[in-house]
Design a protein around this motif. Structure first.
Motif, PDB file in Angstrom:
ATOM      1  N   LEU A   1       0.800  -1.297   0.101  1.00  0.00           N
ATOM      2  CA  LEU A   1       0.039  -0.009   0.103  1.00  0.00           C
ATOM      3  C   LEU A   1       0.926   1.397  -0.168  1.00  0.00           C
ATOM      4  N   THR A   2       1.707   1.368   0.847  1.00  0.00           N
ATOM      5  CA  THR A   2       2.886   2.199   0.743  1.00  0.00           C
ATOM      6  C   THR A   2       3.523   2.715  -0.445  1.00  0.00           C
ATOM      7  N   LYS A   3       3.975   1.620  -1.140  1.00  0.00           N
ATOM      8  CA  LYS A   3       4.459   1.613  -2.427  1.00  0.00           C
ATOM      9  C   LYS A   3       3.689   1.914  -3.559  1.00  0.00           C
ATOM     10  N   ASP A   4       2.360   1.699  -3.530  1.00  0.00           N
ATOM     11  CA  ASP A   4       1.309   2.192  -4.477  1.00  0.00           C
ATOM     12  C   ASP A   4       1.049   3.683  -4.307  1.00  0.00           C
ATOM     13  N   ILE A   5       1.006   3.972  -2.842  1.00  0.00           N
ATOM     14  CA  ILE A   5       0.681   5.467  -2.762  1.00  0.00           C
ATOM     15  C   ILE A   5       1.724   6.322  -3.243  1.00  0.00           C
ATOM     16  N   LEU A   6       3.247   5.851  -2.841  1.00  0.00           N
ATOM     17  CA  LEU A   6       4.371   6.486  -3.439  1.00  0.00           C
ATOM     18  C   LEU A   6       4.419   6.843  -4.792  1.00  0.00           C
ATOM     19  N   VAL A   7       3.879   5.691  -5.642  1.00  0.00           N
ATOM     20  CA  VAL A   7       4.148   5.682  -7.077  1.00  0.00           C
ATOM     21  C   VAL A   7       3.062   6.614  -7.634  1.00  0.00           C
ATOM     22  N   LEU A   8       1.552   6.695  -7.021  1.00  0.00           N
ATOM     23  CA  LEU A   8       0.776   7.517  -7.385  1.00  0.00           C
ATOM     24  C   LEU A   8       1.278   9.037  -7.082  1.00  0.00           C
ATOM     25  N   LEU A   9       1.668   9.290  -6.346  1.00  0.00           N
ATOM     26  CA  LEU A   9       2.327  10.630  -5.746  1.00  0.00           C
ATOM     27  C   LEU A   9       3.088  11.150  -6.651  1.00  0.00           C
ATOM     28  N   GLY A  10       4.216   9.924  -6.884  1.00  0.00           N
ATOM     29  CA  GLY A  10       5.360  10.467  -7.723  1.00  0.00           C
ATOM     30  C   GLY A  10       4.717  10.616  -9.190  1.00  0.00           C
ATOM     31  N   MET A  11       3.928  10.049  -9.555  1.00  0.00           N
ATOM     32  CA  MET A  11       3.230  10.266 -11.015  1.00  0.00           C
ATOM     33  C   MET A  11       2.548  11.609 -11.145  1.00  0.00           C
ATOM     34  N   THR A  12       1.964  11.881  -9.967  1.00  0.00           N
ATOM     35  CA  THR A  12       1.237  13.336 -10.094  1.00  0.00           C
ATOM     36  C   THR A  12       2.095  14.400  -9.973  1.00  0.00           C
TER      37      THR A  12
ATOM     38  N   THR B   1      -3.525  10.971 -14.937  1.00  0.00           N
ATOM     39  CA  THR B   1      -2.621  10.278 -13.963  1.00  0.00           C
ATOM     40  C   THR B   1      -3.143   8.995 -13.813  1.00  0.00           C
ATOM     41  N   VAL B   2      -4.527   8.646 -13.895  1.00  0.00           N
ATOM     42  CA  VAL B   2      -5.184   7.454 -13.713  1.00  0.00           C
ATOM     43  C   VAL B   2      -4.794   6.321 -14.559  1.00  0.00           C
ATOM     44  N   ILE B   3      -4.365   6.884 -15.751  1.00  0.00           N
ATOM     45  CA  ILE B   3      -3.883   5.889 -17.101  1.00  0.00           C
ATOM     46  C   ILE B   3      -2.668   5.305 -16.846  1.00  0.00           C
ATOM     47  N   PRO B   4      -1.435   5.976 -16.377  1.00  0.00           N
ATOM     48  CA  PRO B   4      -0.163   5.277 -16.207  1.00  0.00           C
ATOM     49  C   PRO B   4      -0.307   4.538 -14.858  1.00  0.00           C
ATOM     50  N   TYR B   5      -1.093   4.944 -13.975  1.00  0.00           N
ATOM     51  CA  TYR B   5      -1.068   4.355 -12.594  1.00  0.00           C
ATOM     52  C   TYR B   5      -1.753   3.030 -12.594  1.00  0.00           C
ATOM     53  N   SER B   6      -2.774   2.923 -13.585  1.00  0.00           N
ATOM     54  CA  SER B   6      -3.570   1.901 -13.731  1.00  0.00           C
ATOM     55  C   SER B   6      -2.662   0.788 -14.524  1.00  0.00           C
ATOM     56  N   ALA B   7      -1.982   1.090 -15.374  1.00  0.00           N
ATOM     57  CA  ALA B   7      -0.959   0.188 -16.045  1.00  0.00           C
ATOM     58  C   ALA B   7       0.093  -0.078 -15.283  1.00  0.00           C
TER      59      ALA B   7
ATOM     60  N   LYS C   1      -1.659  -2.833 -13.034  1.00  0.00           N
ATOM     61  CA  LYS C   1      -1.836  -4.035 -13.576  1.00  0.00           C
ATOM     62  C   LYS C   1      -0.521  -5.012 -13.653  1.00  0.00           C
ATOM     63  N   ILE C   2       0.292  -4.414 -14.031  1.00  0.00           N
ATOM     64  CA  ILE C   2       1.473  -5.138 -14.370  1.00  0.00           C
ATOM     65  C   ILE C   2       2.198  -5.554 -12.915  1.00  0.00           C
ATOM     66  N   VAL C   3       2.234  -4.911 -11.979  1.00  0.00           N
ATOM     67  CA  VAL C   3       2.938  -5.294 -10.741  1.00  0.00           C
ATOM     68  C   VAL C   3       1.937  -6.190 -10.020  1.00  0.00           C
TER      69      VAL C   3
END
Length: 73
Positions: A5-16, A53-59, A62-64
């Motif tokens: 969960l922490t990793k997912d939140i950091l990735v989303l914040l990074g992309m934003t 931002t939702v588009i690259p995050y969802s990709a 899905k991959i991870v």
């Protein structure tokens, strides 16, 4: 569970953050749709891209998650 969960939140914040930085270099209006001749026929505010931002995050998700689910089974 908490690490994922922490990793997912950091990735989303990074992309934003990356998209916000990119938006600072764009003009106030950007083309978002082109007709068959290649002429822009729809424009939007540059911060409209933040919704994308939702588009690259969802990709990413899905991959991870796809790899993690294969490991569990």
């Amino acid at each position: 569970m908490k690490n994922r969960l922490t990793k997912d939140i950091l990735v989303l914040l990074g992309m934003t953050v990356i998209i916000v930085v990119i938006c600072s270099f764009l003009p106030e209006e950007v083309p978002i749709h082109f007709n068959a001749k290649g002429v822009a026929d729809m424009f939007a505010n540059k911060y409209y891209l933040l919704l994308a931002t939702v588009i690259p995050y969802s990709a990413y998700w899905k991959i991870v998650r796809g790899k993690e689910n294969k490991k569990i089974k």
